[in-house]
Motif scaffolding. Structure first.
Motif, PDB file in Angstrom:
ATOM      1  N   ASP A 170       0.952  -1.159   1.903  1.00 21.61           N
ATOM      2  CA  ASP A 170       0.936  -1.463   3.293  1.00 21.61           C
ATOM      3  C   ASP A 170       1.349  -0.474   4.277  1.00 21.61           C
ATOM      4  O   ASP A 170       2.560  -0.214   4.454  1.00 21.61           O
ATOM      5  CB  ASP A 170       1.394  -2.970   3.515  1.00 21.61           C
ATOM      6  CG  ASP A 170       1.232  -3.544   4.864  1.00 21.61           C
ATOM      7  OD1 ASP A 170       0.760  -2.870   5.767  1.00 21.61           O
ATOM      8  OD2 ASP A 170       1.894  -4.623   5.057  1.00 21.61           O
ATOM      9  N   GLY A 171       0.094   0.319   5.077  1.00 20.12           N
ATOM     10  CA  GLY A 171       0.899   1.266   5.882  1.00 20.12           C
ATOM     11  C   GLY A 171       0.487   0.716   7.519  1.00 20.12           C
ATOM     12  O   GLY A 171       0.794   1.634   8.236  1.00 20.12           O
ATOM     13  N   ARG A 172       0.582  -0.514   7.507  1.00 18.73           N
ATOM     14  CA  ARG A 172       0.439  -0.870   8.894  1.00 18.73           C
ATOM     15  C   ARG A 172       1.777  -0.608   9.873  1.00 18.73           C
ATOM     16  O   ARG A 172       2.925  -0.664   9.321  1.00 18.73           O
ATOM     17  CB  ARG A 172       0.363  -2.435   9.130  1.00 18.73           C
ATOM     18  CG  ARG A 172      -1.157  -3.037   8.468  1.00 18.73           C
ATOM     19  CD  ARG A 172      -0.966  -4.555   8.478  1.00 18.73           C
ATOM     20  NE  ARG A 172      -0.178  -4.946   7.408  1.00 18.73           N
ATOM     21  CZ  ARG A 172       0.247  -6.483   7.254  1.00 18.73           C
ATOM     22  NH1 ARG A 172      -0.552  -7.215   8.167  1.00 18.73           N
ATOM     23  NH2 ARG A 172       0.942  -6.712   6.511  1.00 18.73           N
ATOM     24  N   ASN A 173       1.538  -0.191  11.021  1.00 17.28           N
ATOM     25  CA  ASN A 173       2.492   0.461  11.871  1.00 17.28           C
ATOM     26  C   ASN A 173       2.210   0.061  13.507  1.00 17.28           C
ATOM     27  O   ASN A 173       0.867  -0.078  13.774  1.00 17.28           O
ATOM     28  CB  ASN A 173       2.912   1.836  11.639  1.00 17.28           C
ATOM     29  CG  ASN A 173       1.731   2.810  11.932  1.00 17.28           C
ATOM     30  OD1 ASN A 173       1.410   3.157  13.003  1.00 17.28           O
ATOM     31  ND2 ASN A 173       0.811   2.773  10.888  1.00 17.28           N
ATOM     32  N   PRO A 299     -10.214 -13.341   9.362  1.00 18.57           N
ATOM     33  CA  PRO A 299      -9.027 -12.914   9.633  1.00 18.57           C
ATOM     34  C   PRO A 299      -8.644 -11.413   8.740  1.00 18.57           C
ATOM     35  O   PRO A 299      -9.110 -11.442   7.445  1.00 18.57           O
ATOM     36  CB  PRO A 299      -7.808 -13.819   9.395  1.00 18.57           C
ATOM     37  CG  PRO A 299      -8.333 -14.710   8.113  1.00 18.57           C
ATOM     38  CD  PRO A 299      -9.908 -14.864   8.651  1.00 18.57           C
ATOM     39  N   ARG A 300      -8.061 -10.583   9.334  1.00 14.28           N
ATOM     40  CA  ARG A 300      -8.109  -9.328   8.561  1.00 14.28           C
ATOM     41  C   ARG A 300      -6.358  -8.886   8.543  1.00 14.28           C
ATOM     42  O   ARG A 300      -5.567  -9.266   9.385  1.00 14.28           O
ATOM     43  CB  ARG A 300      -8.662  -8.271   9.175  1.00 14.28           C
ATOM     44  CG  ARG A 300     -10.171  -8.188   8.861  1.00 14.28           C
ATOM     45  CD  ARG A 300     -10.682  -8.191   7.570  1.00 14.28           C
ATOM     46  NE  ARG A 300     -12.233  -8.293   7.461  1.00 14.28           N
ATOM     47  CZ  ARG A 300     -12.803  -8.869   7.103  1.00 14.28           C
ATOM     48  NH1 ARG A 300     -12.134 -10.164   6.939  1.00 14.28           N
ATOM     49  NH2 ARG A 300     -14.294  -8.988   6.945  1.00 14.28           N
ATOM     50  N   PHE A 301      -5.783  -8.078   7.607  1.00 17.39           N
ATOM     51  CA  PHE A 301      -4.617  -7.437   7.669  1.00 17.39           C
ATOM     52  C   PHE A 301      -4.444  -6.526   8.528  1.00 17.39           C
ATOM     53  O   PHE A 301      -3.597  -6.198   9.234  1.00 17.39           O
ATOM     54  CB  PHE A 301      -4.074  -7.207   6.325  1.00 17.39           C
ATOM     55  CG  PHE A 301      -3.819  -8.171   5.282  1.00 17.39           C
ATOM     56  CD1 PHE A 301      -2.691  -9.007   5.761  1.00 17.39           C
ATOM     57  CD2 PHE A 301      -4.405  -8.579   4.284  1.00 17.39           C
ATOM     58  CE1 PHE A 301      -2.134 -10.064   4.904  1.00 17.39           C
ATOM     59  CE2 PHE A 301      -4.010  -9.571   3.190  1.00 17.39           C
ATOM     60  CZ  PHE A 301      -3.098 -10.263   3.655  1.00 17.39           C
ATOM     61  N   THR A 302      -5.476  -5.649   8.594  1.00 12.14           N
ATOM     62  CA  THR A 302      -5.479  -4.194   9.136  1.00 12.14           C
ATOM     63  C   THR A 302      -4.990  -4.291  10.504  1.00 12.14           C
ATOM     64  O   THR A 302      -5.508  -5.163  11.396  1.00 12.14           O
ATOM     65  CB  THR A 302      -6.675  -3.293   9.098  1.00 12.14           C
ATOM     66  OG1 THR A 302      -6.627  -2.080   9.360  1.00 12.14           O
ATOM     67  CG2 THR A 302      -7.972  -4.125   9.704  1.00 12.14           C
ATOM     68  N   ASP A 303      -4.296  -3.129  10.901  1.00 12.54           N
ATOM     69  CA  ASP A 303      -4.009  -3.021  12.511  1.00 12.54           C
ATOM     70  C   ASP A 303      -4.704  -1.845  13.064  1.00 12.54           C
ATOM     71  O   ASP A 303      -4.795  -1.528  14.315  1.00 12.54           O
ATOM     72  CB  ASP A 303      -2.649  -2.508  12.705  1.00 12.54           C
ATOM     73  CG  ASP A 303      -1.440  -3.753  12.559  1.00 12.54           C
ATOM     74  OD1 ASP A 303      -1.942  -4.797  12.623  1.00 12.54           O
ATOM     75  OD2 ASP A 303      -0.491  -3.508  11.970  1.00 12.54           O
ATOM     76  N   ARG A 304      -5.780  -1.359  12.457  1.00 15.70           N
ATOM     77  CA  ARG A 304      -6.432  -0.406  12.721  1.00 15.70           C
ATOM     78  C   ARG A 304      -7.819  -0.685  13.898  1.00 15.70           C
ATOM     79  O   ARG A 304      -8.119  -2.097  13.611  1.00 15.70           O
ATOM     80  CB  ARG A 304      -7.495   0.432  11.828  1.00 15.70           C
ATOM     81  CG  ARG A 304      -6.561   1.017  10.531  1.00 15.70           C
ATOM     82  CD  ARG A 304      -5.581   1.949  11.176  1.00 15.70           C
ATOM     83  NE  ARG A 304      -6.539   3.138  11.615  1.00 15.70           N
ATOM     84  CZ  ARG A 304      -6.852   4.182  11.022  1.00 15.70           C
ATOM     85  NH1 ARG A 304      -7.033   4.042   9.698  1.00 15.70           N
ATOM     86  NH2 ARG A 304      -7.589   5.096  11.545  1.00 15.70           N
ATOM     87  N   ARG A 305      -8.110   0.167  14.844  1.00 14.45           N
ATOM     88  CA  ARG A 305      -9.229  -0.391  15.697  1.00 14.45           C
ATOM     89  C   ARG A 305     -10.375  -0.490  15.087  1.00 14.45           C
ATOM     90  O   ARG A 305     -10.637   0.260  14.304  1.00 14.45           O
ATOM     91  CB  ARG A 305      -9.240   0.410  16.949  1.00 14.45           C
ATOM     92  CG  ARG A 305      -8.115   0.542  18.027  1.00 14.45           C
ATOM     93  CD  ARG A 305      -8.341   1.412  19.078  1.00 14.45           C
ATOM     94  NE  ARG A 305      -7.125   1.173  20.189  1.00 14.45           N
ATOM     95  CZ  ARG A 305      -7.366   1.895  21.412  1.00 14.45           C
ATOM     96  NH1 ARG A 305      -8.342   2.518  21.619  1.00 14.45           N
ATOM     97  NH2 ARG A 305      -6.305   1.657  22.326  1.00 14.45           N
ATOM     98  N   SER A 306     -11.209  -1.281  15.686  1.00 16.31           N
ATOM     99  CA  SER A 306     -12.598  -1.717  15.099  1.00 16.31           C
ATOM    100  C   SER A 306     -13.353  -0.307  15.601  1.00 16.31           C
ATOM    101  O   SER A 306     -13.692  -0.039  17.093  1.00 16.31           O
ATOM    102  CB  SER A 306     -13.094  -2.829  15.638  1.00 16.31           C
ATOM    103  OG  SER A 306     -14.359  -2.964  15.212  1.00 16.31           O
ATOM    104  N   PHE A 307     -14.285   0.056  14.926  1.00 17.21           N
ATOM    105  CA  PHE A 307     -15.217   1.230  15.206  1.00 17.21           C
ATOM    106  C   PHE A 307     -16.741   0.768  15.090  1.00 17.21           C
ATOM    107  O   PHE A 307     -17.729   1.498  15.518  1.00 17.21           O
ATOM    108  CB  PHE A 307     -14.741   2.485  14.625  1.00 17.21           C
ATOM    109  CG  PHE A 307     -14.704   2.295  13.033  1.00 17.21           C
ATOM    110  CD1 PHE A 307     -15.870   2.129  12.144  1.00 17.21           C
ATOM    111  CD2 PHE A 307     -13.652   2.639  12.400  1.00 17.21           C
ATOM    112  CE1 PHE A 307     -15.886   1.913  10.796  1.00 17.21           C
ATOM    113  CE2 PHE A 307     -13.465   2.458  11.096  1.00 17.21           C
ATOM    114  CZ  PHE A 307     -14.602   2.138  10.193  1.00 17.21           C
TER     115      PHE A 307
END
Length: 370
Positions: A170-173, A299-307
């Motif tokens: 888990d690399g979320r930040n 729902p999702r875990f990721t904190d990355r922006r949607s592209f």
């Protein structure tokens, strides 16, 4: 005389270099041994020793404490065969460490203790909590090699629920990028749920091979530049059906995969808002569906922006319509005898009528000195 002097100098230089590199090799040998811990059962307790059956370095009734102590005080930790009941998840404490779970090791969660969970982004995030058995939160260059068994735990009421997940990187930040990079996840053991990479970059996954009927063998969210080898999801029953081989849940880019194998799969790959290249997809029997390319939902875990884009390039598709059934054959090392360098090999063996067979294999070399 000058030629003789040059010859002697050359010989002396070679001898010096030989001695120098010999000393380096001895130092390297000593380093990996000094940095390696073995974990085993001792009655109702768990103990940590150095290589060579040295005196006990650490002892605790909860194996979680022993594993985390080993990872905190050395680079390599090997959990030997035995049944281990954990009060809570294993938290990887720092970067650059290797955790190996032996083929004969069985991990169970104590249902009567308090468990640390992670949740989806959802309107009610605490409704369903995930308990990663092995959790790497934000640490780079971590290797987890799973040859043993992770037994599922699930608890549910009308209001909320909890369940274990085998391994999560888990690399979320707060920056919204990939918060960990490098490392390896390798799975030839037994688990009934998916293995996860979240917001991680440059992680190698040479083998994840399951025959226990998970929804997907491997799930990626928000990952970049990850190199995957042979990912397999075979049916739990002979001649049966499997779920997804891999689920690219959302927002992963520059993912490369050598081979995906599914057995009459619901989907061999589910590609949602991700970009991936697959060298070969193999269906054992007629698939329910080969490839899914759905929009992002749920729902999702990721904190990355949607592209908002996706691409799926499968260079070769092999459908084995007349396959009868398939099985996994694992060639895994014995510990600690095989240390520090060993090879892991997984073969998918497929049966056809007339006693014909086809095999797909993947081998990986591991060196704890590196």
């Amino acid at each position: 005389m000058q030629k003789l002097a040059n010859l002697l100098l050359s010989s002396n230089d070679k001898l010096s270099l030989f001695v120098f590199f010999g000393l380096l090799s001895l130092d390297s040998l000593a380093d990996w041994k000094d940095q390696t811990h073995l974990i085993s059962k001792d009655g109702e307790e768990c103990v940590v020793r150095a290589l060579g059956n040295d005196p006990v370095l650490f002892r605790h009734k909860d194996p979680q404490r022993c594993v985390e102590w080993g990872l905190s005080n050395g680079l390599n930790t090997i959990v030997l065969a035995g049944e281990y009941i954990f009060d809570d998840r294993i938290d990887v404490p720092r970067p650059g460490v290797t955790l190996i779970v032996d083929e004969g090791a069985v991990f169970r969660l104590n249902p009567d203790t308090k468990h640390s969970t992670i949740s989806f982004k959802a309107s009610n995030p605490d409704y369903w909590g995930m308990i990663p058995f092995i959790y790497n939160k934000g640490h780079s260059d971590v290797r987890v090699l799973m040859f043993g068994e992770l037994v599922k735990y699930r608890w549910e009421t009308k209001e909320r629920g909890r369940q274990t997940m085998p391994i999560i990187f888990d690399g979320r930040n707060t920056s919204g990028d990939c918060g960990l990079s490098g490392g390896m996840m390798l799975v030839t053991g037994r688990a009934t749920d998916s293995f996860w990479l979240i917001d991680s970059s440059d992680v190698k996954v040479p083998i994840v091979a399951l025959d226990t009927g998970p929804g997907a063998s491997l799930v990626l969210e928000g990952c970049e530049d990850c190199s995957l080898g042979m990912i397999v999801n075979l049916a739990a029953d002979p001649g049966g059906k499997s779920g997804e081989t891999i689920d690219l849940n959302s927002r992963s880019i520059d993912i490369t995969i050598e081979r995906l194998i599914g057995e009459r799969s619901y989907e061999i790959i589910d590609c949602n808002e991700s970009h991936v290249i697959v060298d070969e997809a193999v269906s054992v029997g007629v698939p329910q569906k080969l490839f899914g390319r759905g929009p992002v939902s749920g729902p999702r875990f990721t904190d990355r922006r949607s592209f908002g884009t996706r691409s799926l390039n499968v260079r070769k598709t092999t459908v084995l319509n007349d396959a009868i059934e398939a099985r996994l054959i694992h060639d895994v090392p014995t510990f600690p005898e095989s240390l520090p360098q060993f090879t892991v090999k997984t073969t998918v063996e497929i049966d056809f009528e007339g006693n014909k067979k086809r095999r797909y294999s993947k081998a990986v070399q591991i060196d704890l000195r590196n």
